[in-house]
Design a protein around this motif. Structure first.
Motif, mmCIF file in Angstrom:
data_model
loop_
_atom_site.group_PDB
_atom_site.id
_atom_site.type_symbol
_atom_site.label_atom_id
_atom_site.label_comp_id
_atom_site.label_asym_id
_atom_site.label_seq_id
_atom_site.Cartn_x
_atom_site.Cartn_y
_atom_site.Cartn_z
ATOM 1 N N PRO A 329 -35.731 -26.405 -7.342
ATOM 2 C CA PRO A 329 -36.130 -25.760 -8.602
ATOM 3 C C PRO A 329 -35.906 -24.253 -8.591
ATOM 4 O O PRO A 329 -36.470 -23.545 -7.765
ATOM 5 N N PRO A 330 -35.080 -23.756 -9.512
ATOM 6 C CA PRO A 330 -34.783 -22.323 -9.566
ATOM 7 C C PRO A 330 -35.863 -21.550 -10.305
ATOM 8 O O PRO A 330 -36.866 -22.125 -10.748
ATOM 9 N N ASN A 331 -35.620 -20.252 -10.502
ATOM 10 C CA ASN A 331 -36.643 -19.404 -11.128
ATOM 11 C C ASN A 331 -36.976 -19.868 -12.549
ATOM 12 O O ASN A 331 -38.066 -19.626 -13.034
ATOM 13 N N SER A 332 -36.070 -20.592 -13.205
ATOM 14 C CA SER A 332 -36.335 -20.989 -14.584
ATOM 15 C C SER A 332 -37.291 -22.176 -14.709
ATOM 16 O O SER A 332 -37.629 -22.574 -15.819
ATOM 17 N N GLY A 493 -35.727 -0.282 -10.696
ATOM 18 C CA GLY A 493 -34.308 -0.360 -11.080
ATOM 19 C C GLY A 493 -34.051 -1.522 -12.032
ATOM 20 O O GLY A 493 -34.820 -1.774 -12.958
ATOM 21 N N TRP A 494 -32.983 -2.281 -11.798
ATOM 22 C CA TRP A 494 -32.622 -3.388 -12.692
ATOM 23 C C TRP A 494 -33.676 -4.491 -12.709
ATOM 24 O O TRP A 494 -33.707 -5.317 -13.614
ATOM 25 N N LEU A 495 -34.549 -4.523 -11.694
ATOM 26 C CA LEU A 495 -35.575 -5.577 -11.672
ATOM 27 C C LEU A 495 -36.477 -5.475 -12.900
ATOM 28 O O LEU A 495 -37.034 -6.471 -13.356
ATOM 29 N N VAL A 496 -36.607 -4.260 -13.430
ATOM 30 C CA VAL A 496 -37.492 -4.085 -14.593
ATOM 31 C C VAL A 496 -36.932 -4.886 -15.771
ATOM 32 O O VAL A 496 -37.636 -5.710 -16.379
ATOM 33 N N ALA A 497 -35.639 -4.696 -16.060
ATOM 34 C CA ALA A 497 -35.029 -5.470 -17.155
ATOM 35 C C ALA A 497 -34.962 -6.950 -16.774
ATOM 36 O O ALA A 497 -35.227 -7.836 -17.593
ATOM 37 N N GLY A 498 -34.652 -7.200 -15.501
ATOM 38 C CA GLY A 498 -34.463 -8.587 -15.038
ATOM 39 C C GLY A 498 -35.734 -9.412 -15.072
ATOM 40 O O GLY A 498 -35.679 -10.640 -15.005
ATOM 41 N N SER A 499 -36.903 -8.770 -15.168
ATOM 42 C CA SER A 499 -38.144 -9.553 -15.154
ATOM 43 C C SER A 499 -38.721 -9.718 -16.558
ATOM 44 O O SER A 499 -39.815 -10.254 -16.713
ATOM 45 N N LYS A 504 -38.463 -15.449 -15.826
ATOM 46 C CA LYS A 504 -38.193 -14.663 -14.627
ATOM 47 C C LYS A 504 -39.494 -14.100 -14.050
ATOM 48 O O LYS A 504 -39.522 -13.014 -13.493
ATOM 49 N N TYR A 505 -40.588 -14.871 -14.206
ATOM 50 C CA TYR A 505 -41.890 -14.379 -13.750
ATOM 51 C C TYR A 505 -41.899 -14.075 -12.258
ATOM 52 O O TYR A 505 -42.631 -13.218 -11.784
ATOM 53 N N GLU A 506 -41.058 -14.770 -11.508
ATOM 54 C CA GLU A 506 -41.069 -14.524 -10.060
ATOM 55 C C GLU A 506 -40.504 -13.150 -9.725
ATOM 56 O O GLU A 506 -40.930 -12.514 -8.762
ATOM 57 N N VAL A 507 -39.530 -12.708 -10.527
ATOM 58 C CA VAL A 507 -39.006 -11.356 -10.314
ATOM 59 C C VAL A 507 -40.104 -10.343 -10.657
ATOM 60 O O VAL A 507 -40.273 -9.328 -9.973
#
Ligand code: FMN
Length: 756
Positions: A329-332, A493-499, A504-507
């Motif tokens: 199971p991936p992040n989604s 960094g990009w994690l802000v947009a990526g979460s 993407k709750y895990e990010v």
């Protein structure tokens, strides 16, 4: 036996698609400690003659490239497992260890070498297992070996290409990677030899002080091919009853190891192929044969029979290779994704008073995204399972159990579910690593404790993405005087947009963890953080740093296409940070079908209900991304009505639309295929069909155009600093060096911080 409706699987899959609109689902998927102390998680459990100290089981993750080429576990494997035993886990399980190499040509390479650890064949492999088991025991953990008859149809197709041997299966089945390659049925004689090998391997395991054997009966590997009517359609064979092979294997093992030795079995309650693909099961050539998959009630009956033959413990999930996002199971997908499955089995065992041959209840182990102590504890308290299996969470943090026990939950480094450094690294030819723990899989070469420096240096780190944060905290923990600069007001960094997307709750959890680490480092090691600070070579030179680490990231690429200008044309990364721009749009076109393009499209359809089309120039979407993550995203985009256009190039963007040149040849691959993977580029597929060109011009309606065509490394700061001799050491890492993933940024940040 209870009659269990097949709708159970269908309903569960439906819930998995919409789970993120349920806020409660997120409550437990956080590193908080509302249920501390974890009295259930840390209570003992009896499995046959063994008493485990707690209910935490390390899940099997294949130890490819952690053994000598003839199969003896090497120091890498021993250190890797010892670290997890030291971290407080009650039971460790190895990754799959094949036993059927005489019959299954995919288990060995051309020269007879293997990249798997082995426990059959010769005494030369034994000492590695003894060293491994003894080391795990010294930390108070038990150790089971996962035995697998083989890969069968999900094995590497190179066996045919290099060895000129057909792969094997239970019946004539297509190879998963190249469906045009047929897999021949094992002969009854070969099946009997594999059963004997299982008995011998188990006797070897017992003699090597390994505490139990664990049969690899899930996910469509060879044992499941023999024990699921989807794959086993044998007639006139001793094994044409799909239960026979599994039951005889357990019987043989019991005969060889005696009544006291624990035997565990991993099973999927259902392949869930019909629930995943519905009508396609009748129309897609490579799926059609698998229509008559084992039903839930049949699985339960088989499990009860396995107990009679001697199984003491089960763990249970769903899915197989064709829907790989289920067993992986991936992040989604939601946290605790298979808890309803373990609850169903536990209830079935209780209602039917099923006891092991040792007269004990048969514990049911839950698996799948359970790396949150609150969630794990609550699952045990609510009797959804008897034990908790953690696979990837123990890659992300080997100390998970110790930290949970001590209530240091906010110090647990969470898994982010990208599967780039674990699963994908295996597919690409490496061994298990972890995107967020740079030491995982390298325990044999990176010492556990950081070495304190004798002469602290003044170090500047520019850019607080994951690479910069790792460099800064590692260097400051070693005693350096470190300043971390960030141009924006926030770390990440990009994690802000990526979460931003809910899926993407895990990010988001990882970002919270990183912030906690930075805070801790600034309190305990004097790390200085300067937010909202844009540096220049001159300002850095004035600081007289001994060393500079530059990780200020990259810029999004703006394609050279007429009309690719704001206001109705925006970069995906900016849109995540400005969701208010989404509001008035109805039709959205996303340019670029890599991970960011597909994630932004998913977010726009799932959370905003937009009509979305995604354009990709290449034949495939998300090329190079882990098959499980890629498969789920494409599957769910299709379900939500997003349109995927591959082999499609944007020629101009204008008010109200996007004009494209699209290849409409029938040789263009179907972009929605998720039941077959993309092969790594270095594996030739002689059966692949060439793509012909038949280009047409089309215009797609769009009132919002989202650009997701990648990032461009920005070397300007590094080159200017180098030219002006700004510091003695200047190192560019992360996207400043080469566009990469969290995996590369974290590894580089740690390595640099650890070496200055
Ligand atoms: C890198 C990797 C390798 C795996 N190898 C195996 C394996 O050898 N045998 C097996 O039964 N499952 C294997 N799995 C599946 C895991 O045991 C587990 O079921 C899955 O990762 C979901 O659990 P988690 O969310 O705790 O990671 C593997 C998973 C990963 C990530």
């Amino acid at each position: 036996m209870t009659s269990i409706s097949e709708d159970f699987v269908k309903n569960l899959l439906e819930h998995m698609e919409d789970w993120f609109s349920d806020d409660e689902q997120f409550q437990l998927a956080r590193l908080e400690k509302r249920f501390y102390p974890y009295t259930h998680l840390f209570s003992p459990v009896q499995v046959n003659r063994l008493r485990m100290k707690n209910r935490i089981v390390m899940g099997p993750m294949v130890n490819i490239n952690m053994a000598e080429e003839y199969g003896r576990p090497n120091d890498k494997m021993i250190q890797y497992f010892s670290e997890r035993a030291r971290g407080g886990v009650g039971l460790i399980t190895s990754g799959l260890v094949p036993i059927g190499q005489a019959a299954d040509p995919t288990l060995t390479e051309k020269e007879g070498q293997t990249n798997f650890p082995l426990i059959t064949g010769s005494r030369t492999v034994f000492s590695g297992w003894r060293d491994l088991a003894e080391s795990i025991h010294s930390y108070g953990a038990h150790f089971f070996i996962q035995l697998s008859p083989g890969m069968g149809r999900v094995g590497d197709p190179e066996s045919l290409l290099n060895k000129h041997k057909l792969p094997v299966s239970a019946s004539w089945n297509p190879n998963f990677y190249i469906p045009a390659i047929p897999c021949r049925p094992l002969t009854d004689g070969e099946c009997r030899r594999i059963i004997k090998q299982a008995g011998q391997a188990s006797a070897n395991a017992k003699a090597m002080t390994i505490d139990g054997v664990y049969l690899h009966g899930h996910e469509g590997y060879l044992l499941e091919q023999m024990t699921n009517p989807a794959f086993n359609r044998r007639v006139l064979s001793h094994f044409s009853n799909w239960q026979t092979f599994g039951l005889e294997t357990v019987r043989e093992i019991r005969e060889r190891v005696g009544p006291d030795y624990p035997v565990m079995y991993r099973i999927d309650l259902s392949l869930a192929l019909n629930a995943t693909y519905g009508e396609r099961m009748a129309t897609i050539g490579s799926l059609r044969k698998f229509r008559h998959e084992r039903q839930v009630a049949e699985t339960l009956e088989y499990m009860a029979n396995l107990v009679k033959e001697g199984v003491d413990l089960f763990d249970v999930d769903l899915g197989c290779y064709e829907n790989w996002w289920l067993p992986h199971p991936p992040n989604s997908l939601p946290s605790g994704v298979f808890l309803p499955v373990s609850r169903l089995v536990k209830k079935f065992f209780a209602e039917n008073k099923i006891l092991s041959n040792a007269g004990l209840p048969v514990p049911v182990v839950a698996v799948g995204k359970l790396g949150y102590p609150d969630l794990a504890e609550k699952a045990l308290r609510d009797e959804m399972c008897d034990m908790i299996m953690l696979a990837r969470p123990l890659l992300a943090d080997p100390q998970w159990a110790n930290k949970a026990y001590a209530g240091r939950v906010d110090e647990i480094c969470p898994c982010i579910g990208d599967q780039e450094a674990c699963l994908n690294e295996l597919v690409e030819g490496g061994h298990v690593k972890c995107s967020v723990d740079p030491r995982t899989g390298l325990e044999d070469v990176i010492p556990r404790e950081l070495v304190r420096v004798e002469t602290p240096r003044k170090i500047g780190v520019v850019g607080a993405g994951p690479g910069g944060i790792l460099a800064a905290i590692t260097a400051s923990q070693r005693g350096h005087r470190v300043t971390l600069y960030e141009a924006h007001e926030r770390l990440g960094g990009w994690l802000v947009a990526g979460s931003v997307p809910k899926t993407k709750y895990e990010v988001g959890n990882y970002l919270t963890y990183l912030k906690g680490q930075v805070d801790r480092c600034s309190k305990e090691h004097g790390l200085t953080i300067k937010l909202n600070t844009t540096v220049t070579p001159e300002s850095l030179k004035n600081e007289k740093f001994d060393a500079l680490v530059l990780c200020s990231g990259a810029k999004p690429v703006r394609p050279e296409v007429e009309g690719a200008e704001p206001p109705h044309v925006v970069q995906a990364v900016n849109l995540f940070l400005h969701p208010e721009w989404v509001k008035d749009a109805r039709d959205v076109v996303v340019v670029g079908g890599g991970t960011v393009g597909c994630e932004v499209a998913h977010w726009l359809t799932a959370e905003y209900g937009k009509q979305v089309s995604v354009l990709e120039m290449l034949p495939h979407f998300m090329k190079g991304v882990c098959t499980a993550n890629r498969g789920h995203l494409i599957h769910d985009l299709e379900r939500r009505g997003a349109k995927l256009f591959n082999c499609t190039r944007v020629t101009s963007i204008h008010t109200g639309g996007v004009t494209v040149a699209r290849n409409i040849s029938s040789t263009v691959p179907d972009p929605y295929i998720t039941w077959a993977p993309l092969l790594p580029e270095n594996i030739p597929n002689p059966l692949a069909k060439p793509i012909r060109e038949e280009i047409v011009e089309e215009t797609l309606k769009a009132d919002l155009v989202v650009l997701a065509v990648g990032l461009q490394a920005d070397h300007s700061l590094f080159e200017a600093c180098q030219l002006q001799n700004v510091a003695g050491d200047i190192i560019a890492i992360g996207d400043n060096f080469h566009i990469g993933r969290v995996f590369e940024a974290v590894e580089a940040g740690f390595n640099v911080g650890n070496s200055l």
